[in-house]
Design a protein around this motif. Sequence first.
Motif, PDB file in Angstrom:
ATOM      1  N   ASP A 190       0.925  -1.280  -0.116  1.00  0.00           N
ATOM      2  CA  ASP A 190       0.193   0.069  -0.145  1.00  0.00           C
ATOM      3  C   ASP A 190       0.768   1.358  -0.039  1.00  0.00           C
ATOM      4  O   ASP A 190       0.447   2.372   0.546  1.00  0.00           O
ATOM      5  N   ALA A 191       2.056   0.983  -0.699  1.00  0.00           N
ATOM      6  CA  ALA A 191       3.052   2.252  -0.431  1.00  0.00           C
ATOM      7  C   ALA A 191       2.401   3.599  -1.243  1.00  0.00           C
ATOM      8  O   ALA A 191       1.877   3.497  -2.276  1.00  0.00           O
ATOM      9  N   LYS A 192       2.563   4.639  -0.908  1.00  0.00           N
ATOM     10  CA  LYS A 192       2.080   5.838  -1.273  1.00  0.00           C
ATOM     11  C   LYS A 192       3.159   6.872  -2.101  1.00  0.00           C
ATOM     12  O   LYS A 192       2.836   7.524  -2.767  1.00  0.00           O
ATOM     13  N   ILE A 193       4.438   6.325  -1.519  1.00  0.00           N
ATOM     14  CA  ILE A 193       5.788   7.129  -1.976  1.00  0.00           C
ATOM     15  C   ILE A 193       6.678   6.159  -2.465  1.00  0.00           C
ATOM     16  O   ILE A 193       6.889   5.244  -1.764  1.00  0.00           O
ATOM     17  N   LEU A 194       7.432   6.729  -3.358  1.00  0.00           N
ATOM     18  CA  LEU A 194       8.369   5.930  -4.062  1.00  0.00           C
ATOM     19  C   LEU A 194       9.769   6.400  -3.991  1.00  0.00           C
ATOM     20  O   LEU A 194       9.980   7.750  -4.239  1.00  0.00           O
ATOM     21  N   ILE A 195      10.612   5.903  -3.370  1.00  0.00           N
ATOM     22  CA  ILE A 195      12.069   6.483  -3.377  1.00  0.00           C
ATOM     23  C   ILE A 195      12.977   5.454  -4.348  1.00  0.00           C
ATOM     24  O   ILE A 195      13.386   4.528  -4.412  1.00  0.00           O
ATOM     25  N   ALA A 196      13.098   6.252  -5.361  1.00  0.00           N
ATOM     26  CA  ALA A 196      13.936   5.730  -6.604  1.00  0.00           C
ATOM     27  C   ALA A 196      15.149   6.342  -6.677  1.00  0.00           C
ATOM     28  O   ALA A 196      15.738   7.220  -6.409  1.00  0.00           O
ATOM     29  N   GLY A 197      16.191   5.368  -7.577  1.00  0.00           N
ATOM     30  CA  GLY A 197      17.415   5.770  -8.244  1.00  0.00           C
ATOM     31  C   GLY A 197      17.369   7.009  -9.175  1.00  0.00           C
ATOM     32  O   GLY A 197      16.198   7.569  -9.711  1.00  0.00           O
ATOM     33  N   ASP A 198      18.835   7.342  -9.505  1.00  0.00           N
ATOM     34  CA  ASP A 198      18.788   8.364 -10.426  1.00  0.00           C
ATOM     35  C   ASP A 198      18.009   8.354 -11.974  1.00  0.00           C
ATOM     36  O   ASP A 198      17.981   7.230 -12.265  1.00  0.00           O
ATOM     37  N   ASN A 199      17.911   9.336 -12.383  1.00  0.00           N
ATOM     38  CA  ASN A 199      17.091   9.387 -13.694  1.00  0.00           C
ATOM     39  C   ASN A 199      15.725   8.470 -13.932  1.00  0.00           C
ATOM     40  O   ASN A 199      15.601   7.899 -14.950  1.00  0.00           O
ATOM     41  N   PHE A 200      14.953   8.752 -13.108  1.00  0.00           N
ATOM     42  CA  PHE A 200      13.586   8.148 -13.080  1.00  0.00           C
ATOM     43  C   PHE A 200      12.957   8.629 -14.232  1.00  0.00           C
ATOM     44  O   PHE A 200      12.774   9.808 -14.266  1.00  0.00           O
ATOM     45  N   GLY A 201      12.293   7.697 -14.808  1.00  0.00           N
ATOM     46  CA  GLY A 201      11.272   7.709 -15.996  1.00  0.00           C
ATOM     47  C   GLY A 201      11.694   8.403 -17.282  1.00  0.00           C
ATOM     48  O   GLY A 201      11.075   8.765 -18.161  1.00  0.00           O
ATOM     49  N   CYS A 202      13.020   7.887 -17.429  1.00  0.00           N
ATOM     50  CA  CYS A 202      13.724   7.916 -18.654  1.00  0.00           C
ATOM     51  C   CYS A 202      13.020   7.264 -19.982  1.00  0.00           C
ATOM     52  O   CYS A 202      12.152   6.309 -19.420  1.00  0.00           O
ATOM     53  N   GLY A 203      13.387   7.275 -20.981  1.00  0.00           N
ATOM     54  CA  GLY A 203      12.868   6.305 -22.313  1.00  0.00           C
ATOM     55  C   GLY A 203      11.649   7.190 -22.907  1.00  0.00           C
ATOM     56  O   GLY A 203      11.654   8.410 -22.909  1.00  0.00           O
ATOM     57  N   SER A 204      10.568   6.582 -23.418  1.00  0.00           N
ATOM     58  CA  SER A 204       9.724   7.049 -24.028  1.00  0.00           C
ATOM     59  C   SER A 204       8.910   7.824 -23.444  1.00  0.00           C
ATOM     60  O   SER A 204       8.699   7.828 -21.863  1.00  0.00           O
ATOM     61  N   SER A 205       7.983   8.790 -24.150  1.00  0.00           N
ATOM     62  CA  SER A 205       7.431   9.794 -23.324  1.00  0.00           C
ATOM     63  C   SER A 205       5.849   9.211 -23.141  1.00  0.00           C
ATOM     64  O   SER A 205       4.749  10.184 -23.213  1.00  0.00           O
ATOM     65  N   ARG A 206       5.484   8.273 -22.758  1.00  0.00           N
ATOM     66  CA  ARG A 206       4.076   7.696 -22.495  1.00  0.00           C
ATOM     67  C   ARG A 206       3.793   8.140 -21.224  1.00  0.00           C
ATOM     68  O   ARG A 206       4.190   8.034 -20.258  1.00  0.00           O
ATOM     69  N   GLU A 207       2.349   8.716 -21.472  1.00  0.00           N
ATOM     70  CA  GLU A 207       1.738   9.140 -20.245  1.00  0.00           C
ATOM     71  C   GLU A 207       1.360   8.191 -19.366  1.00  0.00           C
ATOM     72  O   GLU A 207       0.758   8.547 -18.391  1.00  0.00           O
ATOM     73  N   HIS A 208       1.050   7.088 -19.696  1.00  0.00           N
ATOM     74  CA  HIS A 208       0.559   5.819 -19.130  1.00  0.00           C
ATOM     75  C   HIS A 208       1.627   5.589 -17.712  1.00  0.00           C
ATOM     76  O   HIS A 208       0.934   4.879 -16.944  1.00  0.00           O
ATOM     77  N   ALA A 209       2.848   5.925 -17.843  1.00  0.00           N
ATOM     78  CA  ALA A 209       3.722   5.848 -16.770  1.00  0.00           C
ATOM     79  C   ALA A 209       3.195   6.363 -15.542  1.00  0.00           C
ATOM     80  O   ALA A 209       3.122   5.759 -14.330  1.00  0.00           O
ATOM     81  N   PRO A 210       2.794   7.864 -15.403  1.00  0.00           N
ATOM     82  CA  PRO A 210       2.270   8.276 -14.345  1.00  0.00           C
ATOM     83  C   PRO A 210       0.848   7.806 -14.123  1.00  0.00           C
ATOM     84  O   PRO A 210       0.334   7.671 -12.863  1.00  0.00           O
ATOM     85  N   TRP A 211      -0.020   7.549 -14.983  1.00  0.00           N
ATOM     86  CA  TRP A 211      -1.182   6.866 -14.846  1.00  0.00           C
ATOM     87  C   TRP A 211      -1.120   5.327 -14.038  1.00  0.00           C
ATOM     88  O   TRP A 211      -1.874   5.320 -13.110  1.00  0.00           O
ATOM     89  N   ALA A 212      -0.355   4.742 -14.438  1.00  0.00           N
ATOM     90  CA  ALA A 212       0.000   3.449 -13.577  1.00  0.00           C
ATOM     91  C   ALA A 212       0.285   3.566 -12.251  1.00  0.00           C
ATOM     92  O   ALA A 212      -0.172   2.992 -11.301  1.00  0.00           O
ATOM     93  N   LEU A 213       1.211   4.588 -11.852  1.00  0.00           N
ATOM     94  CA  LEU A 213       1.564   4.914 -10.590  1.00  0.00           C
ATOM     95  C   LEU A 213       0.559   5.354  -9.701  1.00  0.00           C
ATOM     96  O   LEU A 213       0.372   4.811  -8.649  1.00  0.00           O
ATOM     97  N   LEU A 214       0.007   6.398 -10.646  1.00  0.00           N
ATOM     98  CA  LEU A 214      -1.265   6.974  -9.581  1.00  0.00           C
ATOM     99  C   LEU A 214      -2.519   5.940  -9.316  1.00  0.00           C
ATOM    100  O   LEU A 214      -2.895   5.911  -8.245  1.00  0.00           O
ATOM    101  N   ASP A 215      -2.567   5.124 -10.338  1.00  0.00           N
ATOM    102  CA  ASP A 215      -3.916   3.887 -10.103  1.00  0.00           C
ATOM    103  C   ASP A 215      -3.422   2.955  -9.079  1.00  0.00           C
ATOM    104  O   ASP A 215      -4.062   2.288  -8.505  1.00  0.00           O
ATOM    105  N   PHE A 216      -2.037   2.811  -9.095  1.00  0.00           N
ATOM    106  CA  PHE A 216      -1.465   1.955  -7.785  1.00  0.00           C
ATOM    107  C   PHE A 216      -1.694   2.557  -6.629  1.00  0.00           C
ATOM    108  O   PHE A 216      -1.903   1.866  -5.404  1.00  0.00           O
ATOM    109  N   GLY A 217      -1.713   3.860  -6.529  1.00  0.00           N
ATOM    110  CA  GLY A 217      -1.602   4.600  -5.272  1.00  0.00           C
ATOM    111  C   GLY A 217      -0.608   5.317  -4.979  1.00  0.00           C
ATOM    112  O   GLY A 217      -0.582   6.161  -3.704  1.00  0.00           O
ATOM    113  N   ILE A 218       0.408   5.476  -5.633  1.00  0.00           N
ATOM    114  CA  ILE A 218       1.764   6.258  -5.426  1.00  0.00           C
ATOM    115  C   ILE A 218       1.351   7.642  -6.016  1.00  0.00           C
ATOM    116  O   ILE A 218       0.982   8.044  -7.317  1.00  0.00           O
TER     117      ILE A 218
END
Length: 201
Positions: free
Chosen positions: A67-95
């Motif tokens: 049930d984590a709401k916060i993610l502590i991640a390594g450097d350069n998070f979210g690199c790669g293609s510009s898909r908006e589905h990435a934040p959608w998936a994080l938000l839908d999980f609860g982060i």
Amino acid sequence: MEKFTTLTGVAAPMPIVNIDTDMIIPKQFLKTIKRTGLGTALFHEMRTNDDGSENANFVLNKPAYKDAKILIAGDNFGCGSSREHAPWALLDFGIRCVISTSFADIFYNNCFKNGILPIQVSEEDLEELMDDASRGSNSTLTVDLEAQVIKGPDGGEIAFEIDAFRKHCLLNGLDDIGLTLAKNVSIDTFEGKLASDRPWA
């Protein structure tokens, strides 16, 4: 968009650098334009084994972090293609908040447009937060956007910087559509004047 003011929740440690958007939400899940239902596919290739079973060793599958709401991640998070589905998936999980030393620009911008707060901190601060997050269910952090501080489980505080306009949008739950609707009176006035001045248009 849901307002972001103060968030208190379990922080999950993910000390991996260069986590790209394909790792966050693999390409086979991009067929939908709906923002809901993508949480089950978040980090799919790391969360599941080849036979489709749950990978018990992956951090978000562990009972303390489900049930984590916060993610502590390594450097350069979210690199790669510009898909908006990435934040959608994080938000839908609860982060609702991702903390790292750096983010890819497009992912960073997409987070604000979807109600997620990406926080950039120093390597020293990230190390401290990663240590806090390693405590399992005791790894509760509080992110206070108004005060711009992250409060640790032992009462320590880490300050962070954020653009004033983006802060305003998150505090008030304003995405691009919300910002436009906030100008409704001006838009109606303009359209009324245009109809009067140019009735043939």
